[in-house]
Write a protein that holds these residues in place. Structure first.
Motif, PDB file in Angstrom:
ATOM      1  N   GLN A  93      -1.206   0.231   2.082  1.00  0.00           N
ATOM      2  CA  GLN A  93      -2.628   0.407   2.819  1.00  0.00           C
ATOM      3  C   GLN A  93      -3.239  -0.917   3.135  1.00  0.00           C
ATOM      4  O   GLN A  93      -4.073  -1.058   3.961  1.00  0.00           O
ATOM      5  N   ASN A  94      -3.026  -1.928   2.193  1.00  0.00           N
ATOM      6  CA  ASN A  94      -3.786  -3.294   2.283  1.00  0.00           C
ATOM      7  C   ASN A  94      -2.776  -4.227   2.615  1.00  0.00           C
ATOM      8  O   ASN A  94      -2.996  -5.561   2.464  1.00  0.00           O
ATOM      9  N   GLY A  95      -1.893  -3.796   3.487  1.00  0.00           N
ATOM     10  CA  GLY A  95      -0.949  -4.675   4.225  1.00  0.00           C
ATOM     11  C   GLY A  95      -0.091  -5.395   3.498  1.00  0.00           C
ATOM     12  O   GLY A  95       0.609  -6.650   3.732  1.00  0.00           O
ATOM     13  N   ILE A  96       0.278  -5.116   2.175  1.00  0.00           N
ATOM     14  CA  ILE A  96       1.230  -5.745   1.596  1.00  0.00           C
ATOM     15  C   ILE A  96       2.702  -5.137   1.463  1.00  0.00           C
ATOM     16  O   ILE A  96       2.974  -3.940   1.543  1.00  0.00           O
ATOM     17  N   VAL A 108     -17.080  -3.325  -6.189  1.00  0.00           N
ATOM     18  CA  VAL A 108     -15.773  -3.805  -5.471  1.00  0.00           C
ATOM     19  C   VAL A 108     -15.165  -2.379  -4.575  1.00  0.00           C
ATOM     20  O   VAL A 108     -15.770  -1.315  -5.081  1.00  0.00           O
ATOM     21  N   ILE A 109     -14.710  -2.634  -3.522  1.00  0.00           N
ATOM     22  CA  ILE A 109     -14.157  -1.243  -2.891  1.00  0.00           C
ATOM     23  C   ILE A 109     -12.882  -0.925  -3.540  1.00  0.00           C
ATOM     24  O   ILE A 109     -11.914  -1.510  -3.558  1.00  0.00           O
ATOM     25  N   ARG A 110     -13.064   0.555  -4.122  1.00  0.00           N
ATOM     26  CA  ARG A 110     -11.737   0.915  -4.894  1.00  0.00           C
ATOM     27  C   ARG A 110     -10.684   0.949  -4.105  1.00  0.00           C
ATOM     28  O   ARG A 110      -9.390   0.442  -4.942  1.00  0.00           O
ATOM     29  N   GLU A 111     -10.297   1.222  -2.923  1.00  0.00           N
ATOM     30  CA  GLU A 111      -9.241   1.184  -2.211  1.00  0.00           C
ATOM     31  C   GLU A 111      -8.793  -0.143  -1.932  1.00  0.00           C
ATOM     32  O   GLU A 111      -7.402  -0.406  -1.632  1.00  0.00           O
ATOM     33  N   LYS A 112      -9.487  -1.259  -2.082  1.00  0.00           N
ATOM     34  CA  LYS A 112      -8.977  -2.482  -1.736  1.00  0.00           C
ATOM     35  C   LYS A 112      -8.841  -3.207  -3.148  1.00  0.00           C
ATOM     36  O   LYS A 112      -8.117  -4.434  -3.123  1.00  0.00           O
ATOM     37  N   GLU A 113      -9.226  -2.717  -4.264  1.00  0.00           N
ATOM     38  CA  GLU A 113      -9.137  -3.665  -5.414  1.00  0.00           C
ATOM     39  C   GLU A 113      -8.620  -2.948  -6.853  1.00  0.00           C
ATOM     40  O   GLU A 113      -8.595  -3.531  -7.684  1.00  0.00           O
ATOM     41  N   PHE A 114      -8.549  -1.247  -6.390  1.00  0.00           N
ATOM     42  CA  PHE A 114      -8.257  -0.769  -7.891  1.00  0.00           C
ATOM     43  C   PHE A 114      -6.808  -0.022  -7.535  1.00  0.00           C
ATOM     44  O   PHE A 114      -6.784   1.002  -7.020  1.00  0.00           O
ATOM     45  N   ALA A 115      -5.838  -0.695  -7.907  1.00  0.00           N
ATOM     46  CA  ALA A 115      -4.567   0.155  -7.960  1.00  0.00           C
ATOM     47  C   ALA A 115      -3.762  -0.294  -9.339  1.00  0.00           C
ATOM     48  O   ALA A 115      -2.945  -0.865  -9.514  1.00  0.00           O
ATOM     49  N   PRO A 116      -4.389   0.724 -10.410  1.00  0.00           N
ATOM     50  CA  PRO A 116      -3.875   0.489 -11.875  1.00  0.00           C
ATOM     51  C   PRO A 116      -2.614   1.204 -11.928  1.00  0.00           C
ATOM     52  O   PRO A 116      -2.207   2.365 -11.429  1.00  0.00           O
ATOM     53  N   SER A 171       1.234   5.561  -6.820  1.00  0.00           N
ATOM     54  CA  SER A 171      -0.190   5.603  -6.030  1.00  0.00           C
ATOM     55  C   SER A 171      -0.425   4.181  -5.748  1.00  0.00           C
ATOM     56  O   SER A 171      -1.210   3.756  -4.899  1.00  0.00           O
ATOM     57  N   ALA A 172       0.014   3.343  -6.705  1.00  0.00           N
ATOM     58  CA  ALA A 172      -0.231   1.810  -6.525  1.00  0.00           C
ATOM     59  C   ALA A 172       0.674   1.338  -5.227  1.00  0.00           C
ATOM     60  O   ALA A 172       0.168   0.692  -4.354  1.00  0.00           O
ATOM     61  N   ARG A 173       1.815   2.024  -5.123  1.00  0.00           N
ATOM     62  CA  ARG A 173       2.569   1.394  -3.923  1.00  0.00           C
ATOM     63  C   ARG A 173       1.800   1.755  -2.407  1.00  0.00           C
ATOM     64  O   ARG A 173       1.677   1.047  -1.556  1.00  0.00           O
ATOM     65  N   ALA A 174       1.277   3.023  -2.624  1.00  0.00           N
ATOM     66  CA  ALA A 174       0.736   3.565  -1.321  1.00  0.00           C
ATOM     67  C   ALA A 174      -0.592   2.646  -1.050  1.00  0.00           C
ATOM     68  O   ALA A 174      -0.904   2.220   0.215  1.00  0.00           O
ATOM     69  N   LEU A 175      -1.369   2.298  -2.112  1.00  0.00           N
ATOM     70  CA  LEU A 175      -2.351   1.534  -2.119  1.00  0.00           C
ATOM     71  C   LEU A 175      -2.035   0.048  -1.464  1.00  0.00           C
ATOM     72  O   LEU A 175      -2.717  -0.461  -0.745  1.00  0.00           O
ATOM     73  N   CYS A 176      -0.945  -0.664  -1.806  1.00  0.00           N
ATOM     74  CA  CYS A 176      -0.555  -1.794  -1.589  1.00  0.00           C
ATOM     75  C   CYS A 176      -0.319  -2.203  -0.214  1.00  0.00           C
ATOM     76  O   CYS A 176      -0.708  -2.599   0.673  1.00  0.00           O
ATOM     77  N   ASN A 215     -11.970 -15.266 -16.422  1.00  0.00           N
ATOM     78  CA  ASN A 215     -11.898 -13.977 -15.588  1.00  0.00           C
ATOM     79  C   ASN A 215     -10.679 -13.390 -16.328  1.00  0.00           C
ATOM     80  O   ASN A 215      -9.585 -13.687 -16.242  1.00  0.00           O
ATOM     81  N   VAL A 216     -11.201 -12.269 -17.215  1.00  0.00           N
ATOM     82  CA  VAL A 216     -10.244 -11.714 -17.938  1.00  0.00           C
ATOM     83  C   VAL A 216      -9.909 -10.286 -17.406  1.00  0.00           C
ATOM     84  O   VAL A 216     -10.521  -9.535 -16.726  1.00  0.00           O
ATOM     85  N   PHE A 217      -8.460 -10.051 -17.018  1.00  0.00           N
ATOM     86  CA  PHE A 217      -7.952  -8.853 -16.154  1.00  0.00           C
ATOM     87  C   PHE A 217      -6.685  -8.396 -16.775  1.00  0.00           C
ATOM     88  O   PHE A 217      -6.045  -8.965 -17.422  1.00  0.00           O
ATOM     89  N   ALA A 218      -6.478  -7.090 -16.560  1.00  0.00           N
ATOM     90  CA  ALA A 218      -5.509  -6.385 -16.938  1.00  0.00           C
ATOM     91  C   ALA A 218      -4.256  -6.673 -16.184  1.00  0.00           C
ATOM     92  O   ALA A 218      -4.293  -6.931 -14.979  1.00  0.00           O
ATOM     93  N   VAL A 219      -3.125  -6.285 -16.850  1.00  0.00           N
ATOM     94  CA  VAL A 219      -1.710  -6.483 -16.260  1.00  0.00           C
ATOM     95  C   VAL A 219      -1.408  -5.435 -15.129  1.00  0.00           C
ATOM     96  O   VAL A 219      -0.593  -5.570 -14.334  1.00  0.00           O
ATOM     97  N   ASP A 220      -2.140  -4.273 -15.358  1.00  0.00           N
ATOM     98  CA  ASP A 220      -1.731  -3.236 -14.506  1.00  0.00           C
ATOM     99  C   ASP A 220      -2.225  -2.873 -13.201  1.00  0.00           C
ATOM    100  O   ASP A 220      -1.867  -2.002 -12.366  1.00  0.00           O
ATOM    101  N   ASN A 221      -3.500  -3.546 -12.830  1.00  0.00           N
ATOM    102  CA  ASN A 221      -4.091  -3.471 -11.584  1.00  0.00           C
ATOM    103  C   ASN A 221      -3.401  -4.423 -10.473  1.00  0.00           C
ATOM    104  O   ASN A 221      -4.183  -5.657 -10.477  1.00  0.00           O
ATOM    105  N   VAL A 222      -2.479  -3.919  -9.595  1.00  0.00           N
ATOM    106  CA  VAL A 222      -1.826  -4.846  -8.624  1.00  0.00           C
ATOM    107  C   VAL A 222      -2.530  -5.411  -7.515  1.00  0.00           C
ATOM    108  O   VAL A 222      -2.068  -6.006  -6.732  1.00  0.00           O
ATOM    109  N   LEU A 223      -3.770  -4.747  -7.227  1.00  0.00           N
ATOM    110  CA  LEU A 223      -4.609  -5.114  -6.010  1.00  0.00           C
ATOM    111  C   LEU A 223      -5.797  -6.065  -6.597  1.00  0.00           C
ATOM    112  O   LEU A 223      -6.294  -6.404  -5.465  1.00  0.00           O
ATOM    113  N   GLN A 224      -6.172  -6.220  -7.803  1.00  0.00           N
ATOM    114  CA  GLN A 224      -7.330  -6.670  -8.037  1.00  0.00           C
ATOM    115  C   GLN A 224      -7.477  -8.242  -7.553  1.00  0.00           C
ATOM    116  O   GLN A 224      -6.465  -8.873  -7.459  1.00  0.00           O
TER     117      GLN A 224
END
Ligand code: UTP
Length: 408
Positions: A403-406, A376-384, A396-401, A230-239
């Motif tokens: 929103q997801n209870g982080i 996948v649901i953008r608001e739950k898994e995509f916060a680059p 934008s990533a802080r706001a999404l985190c 499973n290859v993934f990028a460093v910048d998506n903090v919700l994936q």
């Protein structure tokens, strides 16, 4: 390599100027430069003459995604298949962390960026915590590979050490360095970043598998029976990483690669869209979408080119062994490249001054036989996090985190 051998190699590529300060260097510096000349592939510089342009593409057609509705319907089946693959040690995670993160503008590796507000929450920490959720759920320490580059390797490893691997089991983590490519001016002449050093930059995320093999890590794949990476990028903090449902769906579909995708926010959103190109899986860039493709509809009346990739792929390892980097497109990218001025003093340009060369993981997809796009649901898994503010930013990533209870 001797000076004469170096001069001969440089002459072949029209790069003789690389030795211009050689005689003024100390013996140790001379040795460093000769070693770098020996190791550098100057052939990429010939692509500077092409400039920045999109390569020639084939005929595009839609590729249907496994949608949220289907995933909901088969959730238990996907989940069980994924958990059993993970428990059997067949799945590894691989973090692409070799990029320079220039848009974010921090001198440290991007993963060291702290997005916390009331406490430290480093990007690396967020990713490891996401993976730890699956480790706990499956009671399995998933092998974690981390790709760095010469530019950020030491800082990255030191940071993981200092932070005690954010609670991950240290001996399940392996770092390896990706390859570098020389950077040049607009005429294809390699820049020097010091009198004894050619300017180089990481050669893109497309070389991750060959760099991994060169580091001898395919041995780990074999010894541990790892079949999926499973290859993934460093910048998506919700994936979600090694997410059991995604793993299960991909394994059951028996495809070469699974790709997490999100529904496009608007028809002209600037994301690469998963599709077929000449019958093989591929990614069409937003600027390559014709008006007809933007308007095309599938059997359900939904847009036919509707799913953007988020750089989270599950590769079937055995499908990668026959691939060669030579088949991957080389992208010429205009960048600010540290260099020497005409007096030989170091210069950090404020405007782009030349090209670097990259191969991209998305081009690997086109070399494979089959792909399962998995929604996948953008608001739950995509916060680059690409920029400090605005679109795809720390803000934008802080706001999404949140929103997801982080808690940040
Ligand atoms: P980006 O395309 O966002 O590139 O990388 P970047 O170089 O980090 O950022 P900018 O463009 O300079 O601002 C997407 C992912 O691919 C990795 C990055 O670390 C990130 O996880 N990557 C990129 C590599 O591992 N190696 C590379 O050479 C380039």
């Amino acid at each position: 390599m001797t000076k004469e051998e170096a001069a001969k190699k440089l002459q072949t590529f029209g790069q003789e100027h690389v030795l211009q300060y050689y005689d003024a260097l100390s013996p140790a510096e001379q040795e460093e430069l000769l070693l770098q000349i020996e190791e550098t592939d100057f052939s990429v510089l010939s692509h500077a003459k092409d400039g920045v342009h999109a390569g020639k593409r084939g005929v595009f057609s839609p590729l249907a995604a496994t949608t949220l509705t289907e995933i909901d319907r088969r959730r238990q089946e996907f989940h069980d298949a994924g958990v059993s693959a993970i428990k059997a040690g067949k799945t590894a995670a691989l973090l692409l962390a070799g990029g320079m993160g220039t848009r974010l503008g921090s001198d440290n590796p991007k993963g060291m960026y702290d997005i916390g507000e009331t406490k430290h929450v480093y990007i690396f920490q967020r990713l490891v915590e996401n993976l730890l959720d699956v480790v706990k759920e499956t009671d399995t320490w998933i092998r974690l590979f981390i790709m760095t580059s010469e530019k950020n390797h030491e800082a990255t490893v030191r940071f993981f050490e200092e932070q005690n691997y954010f609670g991950y089991q240290k001996d399940r983590v392996v770092f390896f360095k990706q390859d570098m490519a020389p950077a040049c001016d607009y005429n294809g002449k390699a820049y020097l970043e010091a009198k004894n050093r050619i300017s180089t930059s990481p050669n893109g995320n497309g070389g991750w598998f060959s760099s991994m093999v060169r580091a001898g890590l395919d041995r780990i794949l074999e010894e541990e029976g790892i079949e999926w990476i499973n290859v993934f990028a460093v910048d998506n903090v919700l994936q979600r990483i090694c997410d059991p449902c995604f793993v299960g769906a991909t394994v059951l579909a028996d495809v070469s690669v699974g790709a997490k995708v999100v529904k496009k926010a608007t028809p002209d959103e600037k994301v690469g869209v998963i599709c077929l190109e000449d019958g093989s899986p591929s990614i069409v860039e937003y600027y390559e979408l014709s008006p007809e493709m933007m308007e095309a509809k599938d059997a359900n009346g939904d847009p036919a080119y509707n799913y953007g990739v988020i750089l989270n792929y599950l590769f079937h390892a055995k499908e990668l062994t026959g691939l060669s980097d030579d088949q991957l497109a080389l992208h010429v990218v205009e960048k600010k490249i540290p260099c020497l001025d005409s007096d030989g003093n170091p210069l950090k340009p404020s405007e782009p001054n030349g090209y670097k060369f990259e191969q991209l993981v998305l081009d690997m997809i086109h070399q494979l036989r089959t792909c399962l796009p998995y929604e996948v649901i953008r608001e739950k898994e995509f916060a680059p996090i690409k920029n400090p503010t605005g679109v795809d930013s720390v803000e934008s990533a802080r706001a999404l985190c949140k929103q997801n209870g982080i808690t940040l």
